[in-house]
Enzyme design. Structure first.
Site, PDB file in Angstrom:
ATOM      1  N   LYS A   1      -7.468   9.515   1.636  1.00 22.60           N
ATOM      2  CA  LYS A   1      -7.005   8.350   2.393  1.00 22.60           C
ATOM      3  C   LYS A   1      -7.483   8.467   3.841  1.00 22.60           C
ATOM      4  O   LYS A   1      -7.403   9.554   4.425  1.00 22.60           O
ATOM      5  CB  LYS A   1      -5.479   8.293   2.340  1.00 22.60           C
ATOM      6  CG  LYS A   1      -4.864   7.050   2.982  1.00 22.60           C
ATOM      7  CD  LYS A   1      -3.330   7.095   2.887  1.00 22.60           C
ATOM      8  CE  LYS A   1      -2.675   5.807   3.358  1.00 22.60           C
ATOM      9  NZ  LYS A   1      -1.208   5.842   3.236  1.00 22.60           N
TER      10      LYS A   1
ATOM     11  N   SER B   1       0.705   1.520   1.090  1.00 25.45           N
ATOM     12  CA  SER B   1      -0.501   1.431   1.870  1.00 25.45           C
ATOM     13  C   SER B   1      -1.694   2.215   1.299  1.00 25.45           C
ATOM     14  O   SER B   1      -2.829   1.920   1.657  1.00 25.45           O
ATOM     15  CB  SER B   1      -0.232   1.953   3.290  1.00 25.45           C
ATOM     16  OG  SER B   1       0.056   3.337   3.274  1.00 25.45           O
TER      17      SER B   1
ATOM     18  N   SER C   1       4.370   4.333  -0.059  1.00 26.74           N
ATOM     19  CA  SER C   1       2.921   4.087   0.037  1.00 26.74           C
ATOM     20  C   SER C   1       2.057   4.876  -0.930  1.00 26.74           C
ATOM     21  O   SER C   1       0.859   4.612  -1.036  1.00 26.74           O
ATOM     22  CB  SER C   1       2.444   4.364   1.465  1.00 26.74           C
ATOM     23  OG  SER C   1       2.749   3.278   2.302  1.00 26.74           O
TER      24      SER C   1
END
Lengths: 95, 485
Positions: B79, B158, B182
């Protein structure tokens, strides 16, 4: 409590975020909706409850109060938009 | 043998160990998959040269009989919230323009040291604030699955880029971060496994901070076993993170013994929220009976303050964010928009650099922390947070683990819920409570909705009891036969 335009202008300044004048009304309505929604917490009885400031129930190790890192100003400054002679630069603050 | 991209981490480990293929071959197959799936916008930065260099290093180690363990030679995605030395790190934000970290986050450093191969940095909601991966400065990421009418769907957020990348088989696993859901909600939306460890299990050092009392890194994989393998490499005490827990290293894969006889599984009745689709209710009940068949005992429990978790979160998280994001000042890194005075330079930089959702949250946080409102909002939320954590503590006096839905719906079309922040926030109604209490929680693929879109169920465990969470999730995945590759 609903937030008015003046309040939003004030907190935008506190947060140092420029908000165009034309967006203030819409933003005030949006933020008021969110604040109104979180205000449901008022119905919870929290008398005698201590605020939760630590997540895990444990004691963390403390480190020695000693300098263990540093000495690479070049790396620290490497991502700065503007530097001069090993310093960050900012707009003139003293007239 | 099928395509190398259809493997999972455990099988690829065995294939590498058995000399069936090299890490370079495995990595090349994934680099091609990343390129072929660019329409998903799952990656912000691709790093094929780094990947190939690490793959060759891994092969050289293995040839000398010095392979490092389960992650050695395994291609993964990261990420773009983890700082990676020499590789741009954006946090999905315009304000970090041009930022190239001169250091490596502890979690990515540990994975690197375990031999993992980084394929690239994945897309995310700006500063990890969002539940649909639509607030990224680099455009929305897409779910590999399409909606019933052919519409593009959100991958959740997210960590939506990581979830999409794993589901589309462009990497064998990915790392995400979870502040209020997330990792788990995008895992549910994309039909993969996502684990948020106990707060303190993985170091937060070098992760771009959102809400420091909630942020936790975790693995996103196609199987529970793979999540256990990745977590083993990621976890551990780090003196550089003062809230990193000084607990012993654990081999989480060893906990997967397929035995849950006598395990007590709590079903929190307050998670049956109004307006929840019937298919999710059904999924939940089927999940409970499946565990019953495997020898577990299901017990109804009460978590009385559940409905207050989301409003509590939307005070605590923005408050911490407004403080953490104060560092983006146009002086030390990233974007700088000039102004006549120092204040004006700050205001211009932050006005231009932050997107709308980040701006909303920083302003909310500033408001609830401001003089005259601090007690009514922030302090009140911290007190309710304690009540929520207490509910869990009491429930765990009688049960070993909790079973709940992961999200109140399947993936929705890109563009939906954009004008209604609260509707977007409700995505995290089932994931936020465990975050507030700092508990480990995993989302496992559990079924499909009426249109065939994936839905997940969530297991929540006691603090630092990821072993039980993984063990029960592994049994569940084996018997439900959903989402395993």
């Amino acid at each position: 409590m609903p937030l008015d335009k003046t309040t939003v202008r004030k907190i935008a300044f506190l947060a140092r975020i420029k908000v165009p004048e034309g967006e203030l009304d819409h933003l005030a309505a949006e933020l008021s909706q969110i604040i109104g929604w979180v205000e449901q917490l008022a119905e919870v009885d929290t008398g005698g409850i201590a605020p939760m400031t630590v997540v895990a129930d444990m004691t963390w190790p403390r480190r020695n109060d000693a300098v263990t890192d540093g000495g690479y100003a070049g790396k620290v400054l490497a991502n700065a938009p503007e530097t001069e002679e090993g310093f960050y630069t900012v707009p003139k603050v003293v007239e | 043998m099928g395509a190398l991209t259809d493997l999972d981490i455990a099988r690829a480990r065995d294939g590498l160990a058995g000399g069936e293929y090299s890490s370079e071959t495995l990595t090349r197959a994934h680099i091609e998959a990343v390129e072929a799936a660019r329409n998903l916008n799952a990656y912000i930065t691709e790093t094929p040269e780094i990947a190939l260099a690490r793959a060759r290093e891994s092969d050289a180690r293995r040839a000398k009989g010095e392979a490092l363990g389960a992650m050695d030679g395994i291609p993964i995605a990261v990420k773009d919230l983890f700082c990676t030395e020499g590789v741009p790190t954006t946090a999905g934000s315009h304000i970090l323009d041009g930022f190239v970290p001169t250091y490596e986050s502890t979690v990515t450093e540990k994975l690197k040291a375990a031999g993992a191969v980084m394929l690239g940095k994945t897309n995310l909601d700006e500063f990890a604030m969002g539940s649909a991966c639509v607030t990224s400065h680099f455009g929305a990421a897409k779910n590999p699955r399409k909606g019933p009418d052919g519409k593009d769907l959100v991958p959740g957020g997210s960590s939506g880029g990581s979830a999409s990348a794993v589901a589309a088989r462009t990497c064998l696993g990915a790392i995400g971060t979870d502040t209020g859901g997330s990792i788990r909600q995008p895992a549910s939306f994309c039909g993969i496994v996502g684990l948020k460890p106990t707060y303190g299990r993985c170091s937060r050092w070098g992760i771009v901070a959102f809400a420091s009392s909630l942020d936790q890194a975790g693995p996103m994989t196609r199987t529970v076993r793979d999540a256990a393998i990745m977590l083993t490499a990621m976890a551990g005490h780090d003196p550089k993170d003062s809230t990193s827990a000084p607990v012993e290293a654990v081999d989480f894969e060893a906990a997967l013994n397929r035995d849950i006889k006598g395990l007590r599984v709590g079903i929190p009745k307050e998670y049956r929220v109004e307006g929840m689709p019937e298919e999710i209710d059904e999924l939940w009940e089927n999940g409970a009976s499946l565990l019953g068949d495997a020898g577990a005992e299901t017990v109804e429990v009460s978590l009385a303050h559940t409905k207050y978790a989301l409003p509590t979160y939307y005070i605590v998280a923005p408050a911490e964010a407004s403080s953490n994001l104060a560092r983006y000042d146009g002086v030390r890194y990233g974007l700088r928009v000039p102004g006549r005075s120092l204040d004006e330079m700050y205001e211009n930089t932050r006005g231009r650099g932050f997107g709308k959702e980040v701006r909303r949250r920083v302003l909310i946080g500033t408001y609830v922390l401001s003089a005259g409102y601090y007690d009514a909002y922030y302090l009140k939320a911290q007190k309710v947070r304690r009540l929520i954590a207490e509910d869990f503590r009491k429930a765990f006096e009688t049960v070993d683990v909790l079973l709940t839905p992961t999200a109140p719906s399947a993936a929705f079309p890109i563009g939906e819920k954009m004008d209604d922040p609260i509707a977007m926030y409700l995505n995290d109604v089932f994931t936020v409570p465990a975050s507030l209490a700092g508990l480990p929680a995993i989302s496992v693929p559990a079924g499909e909705d009426n249109f065939g879109l994936p839905l997940g169920l969530q297991f929540i465990g006691k603090p630092f009891d990821e072993e039980t969470v993984l063990r029960v999730a592994d049994v569940f995945q084996a018997s439900s036969d959903f989402g395993s590759s």
